[in-house]
Motif scaffolding. Sequence first.
Motif, PDB file in Angstrom:
ATOM      1  N   VAL A  18      42.203  -2.062  51.577  1.00  0.00           N
ATOM      2  CA  VAL A  18      42.240  -1.877  53.027  1.00  0.00           C
ATOM      3  C   VAL A  18      41.158  -2.714  53.684  1.00  0.00           C
ATOM      4  O   VAL A  18      41.373  -3.356  54.713  1.00  0.00           O
ATOM      5  N   TRP A  24      45.629  -4.852  60.835  1.00  0.00           N
ATOM      6  CA  TRP A  24      47.073  -4.885  60.697  1.00  0.00           C
ATOM      7  C   TRP A  24      47.648  -6.230  61.050  1.00  0.00           C
ATOM      8  O   TRP A  24      48.688  -6.603  60.533  1.00  0.00           O
ATOM      9  N   TRP A 100      59.476   1.982  53.786  1.00  0.00           N
ATOM     10  CA  TRP A 100      59.074   3.192  54.495  1.00  0.00           C
ATOM     11  C   TRP A 100      59.480   3.092  55.967  1.00  0.00           C
ATOM     12  O   TRP A 100      59.996   4.051  56.550  1.00  0.00           O
ATOM     13  N   PHE A 105      61.852   4.834  60.717  1.00  0.00           N
ATOM     14  CA  PHE A 105      61.666   4.455  62.116  1.00  0.00           C
ATOM     15  C   PHE A 105      62.890   3.831  62.755  1.00  0.00           C
ATOM     16  O   PHE A 105      62.790   3.274  63.844  1.00  0.00           O
TER      17      PHE A 105
ATOM     18  N   ARG B  16      56.650  -1.691  62.395  1.00  0.00           N
ATOM     19  CA  ARG B  16      56.665  -0.290  62.857  1.00  0.00           C
ATOM     20  C   ARG B  16      55.822   0.600  61.942  1.00  0.00           C
ATOM     21  O   ARG B  16      55.160   1.522  62.405  1.00  0.00           O
ATOM     22  N   SER B  17      55.874   0.323  60.660  1.00  0.00           N
ATOM     23  CA  SER B  17      55.052   1.104  59.731  1.00  0.00           C
ATOM     24  C   SER B  17      53.580   0.916  60.038  1.00  0.00           C
ATOM     25  O   SER B  17      52.806   1.882  60.126  1.00  0.00           O
ATOM     26  N   VAL B  18      53.197  -0.340  60.212  1.00  0.00           N
ATOM     27  CA  VAL B  18      51.823  -0.667  60.533  1.00  0.00           C
ATOM     28  C   VAL B  18      51.404   0.040  61.816  1.00  0.00           C
ATOM     29  O   VAL B  18      50.315   0.583  61.918  1.00  0.00           O
ATOM     30  N   ALA B  20      52.585   2.795  62.995  1.00  0.00           N
ATOM     31  CA  ALA B  20      52.522   4.246  62.813  1.00  0.00           C
ATOM     32  C   ALA B  20      51.264   4.669  62.073  1.00  0.00           C
ATOM     33  O   ALA B  20      50.653   5.687  62.389  1.00  0.00           O
ATOM     34  N   ILE B  21      50.892   3.901  61.077  1.00  0.00           N
ATOM     35  CA  ILE B  21      49.712   4.289  60.308  1.00  0.00           C
ATOM     36  C   ILE B  21      48.474   3.998  61.118  1.00  0.00           C
ATOM     37  O   ILE B  21      47.461   4.667  60.974  1.00  0.00           O
ATOM     38  N   TRP B  24      42.876   1.735  59.456  1.00  0.00           N
ATOM     39  CA  TRP B  24      42.426   1.875  58.067  1.00  0.00           C
ATOM     40  C   TRP B  24      42.130   3.303  57.718  1.00  0.00           C
ATOM     41  O   TRP B  24      42.472   3.785  56.640  1.00  0.00           O
ATOM     42  N   TRP B  25      41.458   3.996  58.623  1.00  0.00           N
ATOM     43  CA  TRP B  25      41.106   5.372  58.337  1.00  0.00           C
ATOM     44  C   TRP B  25      42.348   6.173  58.007  1.00  0.00           C
ATOM     45  O   TRP B  25      42.348   6.981  57.080  1.00  0.00           O
ATOM     46  N   LEU B  27      45.108   5.427  56.636  1.00  0.00           N
ATOM     47  CA  LEU B  27      45.625   5.231  55.296  1.00  0.00           C
ATOM     48  C   LEU B  27      44.740   5.909  54.254  1.00  0.00           C
ATOM     49  O   LEU B  27      45.225   6.462  53.266  1.00  0.00           O
ATOM     50  N   VAL B  66      53.378  12.433  59.892  1.00  0.00           N
ATOM     51  CA  VAL B  66      52.941  12.068  58.538  1.00  0.00           C
ATOM     52  C   VAL B  66      52.226  13.261  57.918  1.00  0.00           C
ATOM     53  O   VAL B  66      52.406  13.578  56.747  1.00  0.00           O
ATOM     54  N   LEU B  90      55.069   7.806  51.602  1.00  0.00           N
ATOM     55  CA  LEU B  90      54.109   6.697  51.586  1.00  0.00           C
ATOM     56  C   LEU B  90      53.528   6.456  50.194  1.00  0.00           C
ATOM     57  O   LEU B  90      52.744   5.527  49.997  1.00  0.00           O
TER      58      LEU B  90
END
Lengths: 150, 150
Positions: A18, A24, A100, A105, B16-18, B20-21, B24-25, B27, B66, B90
């Motif tokens: 990370v 991102w 995912w 989504f 979209r995944s990026v 949503a997450i 860094w924290w 994840l 999540v 995930l």
Amino acid sequence: MVTRTRFDDSDCPVARSVDAIGDWWSLLIVRDAFDGSRRFGEFQRSLGVAKNILTARLRSLVAGDVLESVPASDGSAYREYVLTAKGRELFPVIVALRQWGEANFFAPGEPHSQLVDRRRGERLRALEVRSADGRLLDPDDTTVHKVSAE
Amino acid sequence: MVTRTRFDDSDCPVARSVDAIGDWWSLLIVRDAFDGSRRFGEFQRSLGVAKNILTARLRSLVAGDVLESVPASDGSAYREYVLTAKGRELFPVIVALRQWGEANFFAPGEPHSQLVDRRRGERLRALEVRSADGRLLDPDDTTVHKVSAE
DNA sequence: CCCTGCTGGTAGCATGTTGCAACCAGCTTG
DNA sequence: CAAGCTGGTTGCAACATGCTACCAGCAGGG
């Protein structure tokens, strides 16, 4: 210190990853690189990112040995950014995020870009986490060990 | 607008995944959740994150379905945060990041936390990207299709 | 019940990071 | 050789992050 916390000295590989990918944008740059983008302008148009941000991200990815800067393949004096071996190893990460996202989504039938097997044009098989001897594993089937030295 | 760019309307599932997450924290919180953390204080001690940041991240993960907030399992009046089905999906993402980190950020023999198969205590098999018919795929063996409707 | 400590937060402030727009130097193509 | 591309850099404003202090509700001992 109010700098963003770094994880490069954590003993957890997830944390170091990370930290290396940084943010991102970096991951989307890597995604585009897998998708064939090479030039600064290609990344910029594809992502819609501000140029100063893109400059910074490309630099940090090059510094982290995920991308490397090489002379342009078309003979012009410009440069291109291509994935290193380390960068190409991110392929499962991108695929995992893609699957995912696809699963969670998008409404059924909603248009989206899709990664397919080039030879047959079919969707990929879902990633599977397996044990060394090949059993399919759920999160509950795994545990984290501290390895002090081996 | 100077807000961080959002990707929730992108047609790319990775984006979209990026989105949503989020950061860094988030994840690392998910990683800890897979590892058994449930309580606010557990996440806070494990990550060393400021409490206001943790509060915000937990809220956004709950909002994104999540994590979910449930009554504490020990009967106390506090709450716990557990992964939803979507969050558990995930798992391959975390495993992929972990394997990339292990392979690229640790010297041989350097101590690090390791995810092992609970039954046999062995390291996991490396993730493999495969086609629908089971062939092992390299990045070059794949391509991205725009799917307008299906 | 009362005092003390734990849990899970919120509030305020300083600083870092992001995004936008403007600018600019070196190619390169007509 | 001029005009436009390419690949940046710089400055500024707004937002996010991190730190510390504070605080309300629970828990447990006496």
